[in-house]
Design a protein around this motif. Structure first.
Motif, PDB file in Angstrom:
ATOM      1  N   VAL A  18      47.568 -89.698  68.566  1.00  0.00           N
ATOM      2  CA  VAL A  18      48.325 -89.625  69.903  1.00  0.00           C
ATOM      3  C   VAL A  18      48.979 -89.444  70.357  1.00  0.00           C
ATOM      4  O   VAL A  18      50.074 -90.247  68.909  1.00  0.00           O
ATOM      5  N   ARG A  19      49.680 -89.061  71.011  1.00  0.00           N
ATOM      6  CA  ARG A  19      51.393 -88.900  70.864  1.00  0.00           C
ATOM      7  C   ARG A  19      51.808 -89.953  71.596  1.00  0.00           C
ATOM      8  O   ARG A  19      51.759 -90.128  72.751  1.00  0.00           O
ATOM      9  N   ARG A  20      53.595 -89.921  71.514  1.00  0.00           N
ATOM     10  CA  ARG A  20      54.309 -91.398  71.889  1.00  0.00           C
ATOM     11  C   ARG A  20      54.934 -90.341  72.865  1.00  0.00           C
ATOM     12  O   ARG A  20      56.305 -90.154  72.722  1.00  0.00           O
ATOM     13  N   THR A  21      54.070 -90.011  73.892  1.00  0.00           N
ATOM     14  CA  THR A  21      54.758 -88.645  74.875  1.00  0.00           C
ATOM     15  C   THR A  21      56.442 -89.218  75.361  1.00  0.00           C
ATOM     16  O   THR A  21      56.348 -90.936  76.204  1.00  0.00           O
ATOM     17  N   PRO A  22      57.359 -88.699  76.070  1.00  0.00           N
ATOM     18  CA  PRO A  22      59.040 -88.926  76.481  1.00  0.00           C
ATOM     19  C   PRO A  22      58.971 -89.862  78.075  1.00  0.00           C
ATOM     20  O   PRO A  22      57.837 -89.750  78.434  1.00  0.00           O
ATOM     21  N   LEU A  23      60.126 -90.268  77.427  1.00  0.00           N
ATOM     22  CA  LEU A  23      60.145 -91.202  79.109  1.00  0.00           C
ATOM     23  C   LEU A  23      61.630 -90.486  79.539  1.00  0.00           C
ATOM     24  O   LEU A  23      62.388 -90.333  78.732  1.00  0.00           O
ATOM     25  N   PHE A  24      60.969 -89.503  80.401  1.00  0.00           N
ATOM     26  CA  PHE A  24      62.711 -88.660  81.043  1.00  0.00           C
ATOM     27  C   PHE A  24      63.417 -89.693  82.055  1.00  0.00           C
ATOM     28  O   PHE A  24      63.103 -90.013  83.457  1.00  0.00           O
ATOM     29  N   GLU A  25      65.027 -89.989  82.235  1.00  0.00           N
ATOM     30  CA  GLU A  25      64.738 -90.509  83.507  1.00  0.00           C
ATOM     31  C   GLU A  25      65.377 -89.257  84.117  1.00  0.00           C
ATOM     32  O   GLU A  25      66.995 -88.766  84.422  1.00  0.00           O
ATOM     33  N   LYS A  44      44.139 -88.284  79.480  1.00  0.00           N
ATOM     34  CA  LYS A  44      42.628 -88.976  78.383  1.00  0.00           C
ATOM     35  C   LYS A  44      42.333 -88.576  77.425  1.00  0.00           C
ATOM     36  O   LYS A  44      41.821 -89.356  77.235  1.00  0.00           O
ATOM     37  N   THR A  45      43.380 -87.987  76.509  1.00  0.00           N
ATOM     38  CA  THR A  45      43.090 -87.855  75.098  1.00  0.00           C
ATOM     39  C   THR A  45      43.437 -89.105  74.618  1.00  0.00           C
ATOM     40  O   THR A  45      42.683 -89.566  73.668  1.00  0.00           O
ATOM     41  N   ARG A  46      43.848 -90.376  74.455  1.00  0.00           N
ATOM     42  CA  ARG A  46      44.016 -92.036  74.064  1.00  0.00           C
ATOM     43  C   ARG A  46      42.677 -92.108  74.644  1.00  0.00           C
ATOM     44  O   ARG A  46      42.651 -92.777  73.997  1.00  0.00           O
ATOM     45  N   GLY A  47      41.925 -92.409  75.906  1.00  0.00           N
ATOM     46  CA  GLY A  47      40.638 -92.696  76.244  1.00  0.00           C
ATOM     47  C   GLY A  47      39.603 -92.637  75.107  1.00  0.00           C
ATOM     48  O   GLY A  47      38.768 -92.963  74.554  1.00  0.00           O
ATOM     49  N   MET A  48      39.513 -90.913  75.391  1.00  0.00           N
ATOM     50  CA  MET A  48      38.460 -90.377  74.366  1.00  0.00           C
ATOM     51  C   MET A  48      38.454 -90.784  72.624  1.00  0.00           C
ATOM     52  O   MET A  48      37.705 -90.587  72.013  1.00  0.00           O
ATOM     53  N   MET A  49      40.010 -90.421  72.428  1.00  0.00           N
ATOM     54  CA  MET A  49      40.815 -90.886  70.904  1.00  0.00           C
ATOM     55  C   MET A  49      39.744 -92.455  70.486  1.00  0.00           C
ATOM     56  O   MET A  49      38.704 -92.987  69.552  1.00  0.00           O
ATOM     57  N   ASN A  50      39.803 -93.372  71.982  1.00  0.00           N
ATOM     58  CA  ASN A  50      39.724 -94.715  71.274  1.00  0.00           C
ATOM     59  C   ASN A  50      38.479 -95.117  71.363  1.00  0.00           C
ATOM     60  O   ASN A  50      37.691 -95.015  71.104  1.00  0.00           O
ATOM     61  N   LYS A  51      37.670 -94.252  72.163  1.00  0.00           N
ATOM     62  CA  LYS A  51      35.993 -94.467  72.986  1.00  0.00           C
ATOM     63  C   LYS A  51      34.970 -93.777  71.524  1.00  0.00           C
ATOM     64  O   LYS A  51      34.470 -94.167  70.347  1.00  0.00           O
ATOM     65  N   ALA A  74      37.855 -84.698  75.238  1.00  0.00           N
ATOM     66  CA  ALA A  74      36.974 -84.889  74.541  1.00  0.00           C
ATOM     67  C   ALA A  74      36.927 -83.588  73.473  1.00  0.00           C
ATOM     68  O   ALA A  74      35.927 -83.706  72.076  1.00  0.00           O
ATOM     69  N   ALA A  75      37.241 -82.420  73.948  1.00  0.00           N
ATOM     70  CA  ALA A  75      36.716 -81.379  72.263  1.00  0.00           C
ATOM     71  C   ALA A  75      37.652 -81.820  71.545  1.00  0.00           C
ATOM     72  O   ALA A  75      37.986 -81.558  71.181  1.00  0.00           O
ATOM     73  N   TYR A  76      39.001 -81.467  72.452  1.00  0.00           N
ATOM     74  CA  TYR A  76      40.102 -82.075  71.153  1.00  0.00           C
ATOM     75  C   TYR A  76      40.131 -83.009  70.203  1.00  0.00           C
ATOM     76  O   TYR A  76      39.994 -83.280  68.839  1.00  0.00           O
ATOM     77  N   ALA A  77      39.402 -84.391  70.984  1.00  0.00           N
ATOM     78  CA  ALA A  77      39.273 -85.606  70.170  1.00  0.00           C
ATOM     79  C   ALA A  77      37.762 -85.364  68.913  1.00  0.00           C
ATOM     80  O   ALA A  77      38.284 -85.686  68.030  1.00  0.00           O
ATOM     81  N   ALA A  78      37.203 -84.570  69.883  1.00  0.00           N
ATOM     82  CA  ALA A  78      36.164 -84.693  68.387  1.00  0.00           C
ATOM     83  C   ALA A  78      36.785 -83.633  67.200  1.00  0.00           C
ATOM     84  O   ALA A  78      36.029 -83.422  66.759  1.00  0.00           O
ATOM     85  N   ARG A  79      37.067 -82.851  68.417  1.00  0.00           N
ATOM     86  CA  ARG A  79      37.597 -81.196  66.611  1.00  0.00           C
ATOM     87  C   ARG A  79      38.818 -82.484  66.070  1.00  0.00           C
ATOM     88  O   ARG A  79      37.950 -81.877  65.085  1.00  0.00           O
ATOM     89  N   GLU A  80      39.138 -82.971  66.267  1.00  0.00           N
ATOM     90  CA  GLU A  80      40.209 -83.555  65.365  1.00  0.00           C
ATOM     91  C   GLU A  80      39.920 -84.340  64.676  1.00  0.00           C
ATOM     92  O   GLU A  80      39.675 -84.929  63.023  1.00  0.00           O
ATOM     93  N   LEU A  81      38.742 -85.098  65.070  1.00  0.00           N
ATOM     94  CA  LEU A  81      37.325 -85.698  64.088  1.00  0.00           C
ATOM     95  C   LEU A  81      36.412 -85.809  63.456  1.00  0.00           C
ATOM     96  O   LEU A  81      35.141 -87.040  63.529  1.00  0.00           O
ATOM     97  N   GLY A  82      35.791 -84.543  63.343  1.00  0.00           N
ATOM     98  CA  GLY A  82      34.856 -83.445  62.828  1.00  0.00           C
ATOM     99  C   GLY A  82      33.223 -84.363  63.502  1.00  0.00           C
ATOM    100  O   GLY A  82      32.764 -84.442  63.002  1.00  0.00           O
ATOM    101  N   VAL A  83      33.712 -84.142  64.374  1.00  0.00           N
ATOM    102  CA  VAL A  83      32.379 -84.491  65.790  1.00  0.00           C
ATOM    103  C   VAL A  83      32.192 -83.138  66.322  1.00  0.00           C
ATOM    104  O   VAL A  83      32.387 -82.548  67.403  1.00  0.00           O
ATOM    105  N   PRO A  84      30.184 -82.891  66.531  1.00  0.00           N
ATOM    106  CA  PRO A  84      30.087 -82.096  67.474  1.00  0.00           C
ATOM    107  C   PRO A  84      30.472 -82.740  69.328  1.00  0.00           C
ATOM    108  O   PRO A  84      30.180 -83.791  69.230  1.00  0.00           O
ATOM    109  N   VAL A  85      30.915 -81.520  69.968  1.00  0.00           N
ATOM    110  CA  VAL A  85      30.656 -81.632  71.424  1.00  0.00           C
ATOM    111  C   VAL A  85      30.280 -81.188  72.516  1.00  0.00           C
ATOM    112  O   VAL A  85      30.468 -79.857  71.974  1.00  0.00           O
TER     113      VAL A  85
END
Length: 296
Positions: A18-25, A44-51, A74-85
């Protein structure tokens, strides 16, 4: 109860995925966490990847119910990890989200007018592993990794709340280090109503942010954490949300969905007034929107 150790374990598990997303002041004392730049356009990509990474996935893969963002994650994480969704969404889900689901390779099933109806239909798939969009410990812990990335600069964190998966993760990560304020639409106040009632209750869901914050009932995990941590909960109306979304575009050229803008609406509407010197972080958590109405 999900805690800091769970969040830290999730951070190690999803590191590099996952990306470490920027902090903007944005101005002195006001920071934006640009989580809308996350893969698939939301936190939500963070949670889905962890799950997925912490589960034994059956051959049939995973199934999720979502107003949009959880499905995209879910679709992104499943695609990256080779899982049907397979993703169940309401017929009211924004076209931009449904089209993106298909592009990510998910099988999309549209059922009902609300998330609750899509959720019920998804549960009928018994051969695949059902992924709850927000009331799941692994999901919450993954979402909480955002908190680890803002802990050093935040006295207060403003978090838009639907079902509670994000605010629960932030509480788990930051409850001893920052004040956490839940922000909800008046017309979709699942956590606010639960805290008032002393238990999760069904609420009416409507309004401009219903596609992202449209949970009819807050998750048990979020309710338990919010109650235990005694976090603040405030409400903003549709007019304030629309105004905040426009302000983000006009002032910073940030295009986010209405649900995301709810967190900023707490400031622009005056519903939350920071104390002098208070360092406030607004979580801008999702960008899966049609920006056409921001042109000009």
């Amino acid at each position: 109860m999900v805690n800091l150790a769970d969040v830290e374990a999730a951070a190690r598990r999803i590191d590099g995925r996952v990306r470490r997303t920027p902090l903007f002041e944005a101005e002195p004392g006001l920071w934006f966490k640009l989580e809308y730049l996350q893969h698939a356009g939301s936190f939500k990509t963070r949670g889905m990847m962890n799950k997925i990474l912490s589960s034994e996935i059956p051959a049939a893969g995973i199934v999720a119910a979502s107003g949009g963002n959880a499905g995209l994650a879910a679709a992104y994480a499943a695609r990256e990890l080779g899982v049907p969704v397979e993703v169940f969404v309401p017929v009211t889900a924004p076209v931009v989200k449904v089209e993106k689901l298909a592009k990510l390779g998910a099988k999309v099933v549209q059922v009902g007018n609300e998330y609750a109806e899509a959720y019920a239909a998804a549960l009928e798939r018994t051969d695949a592993m059902f992924f709850h969009a927000y009331d799941d410990a692994a999901m919450v812990a993954g979402n909480g990794t955002i908190g680890l990335e803002i802990s050093e600069i935040s006295d207060t964190v403003l978090v838009a709340v639907g079902g509670g998966g994000l605010v629960a993760g932030v509480i788990a990560a930051l409850r001893d280090r920052a004040r956490i304020v839940a922000v909800e639409p008046v017309n979709a106040q699942a956590l606010h109503a639960a805290l008032k009632a002393g238990k999760p209750v069904d609420v009416r869901v409507e309004g401009v942010a219903a596609d992202a914050l449209g949970a009819r009932r807050v998750g048990d995990i979020a309710f338990d954490l919010a109650t235990d941590a005694k976090i603040d909960s405030i409400l903003v109306d549709d007019e304030a949300i629309i105004h905040a979304r426009r302000r983000l575009w006009d002032d910073y050229r940030i295009a986010v969905e209405h649900g995301t803008a709810a967190a900023y609406a707490a400031l622009t509407s005056g519903a939350y007034r920071p104390a002098p010197g208070e360092r406030v972080t607004v979580l801008l958590c999702g960008a899966n929107t049609n920006p056409a109405d921001l042109a000009g």
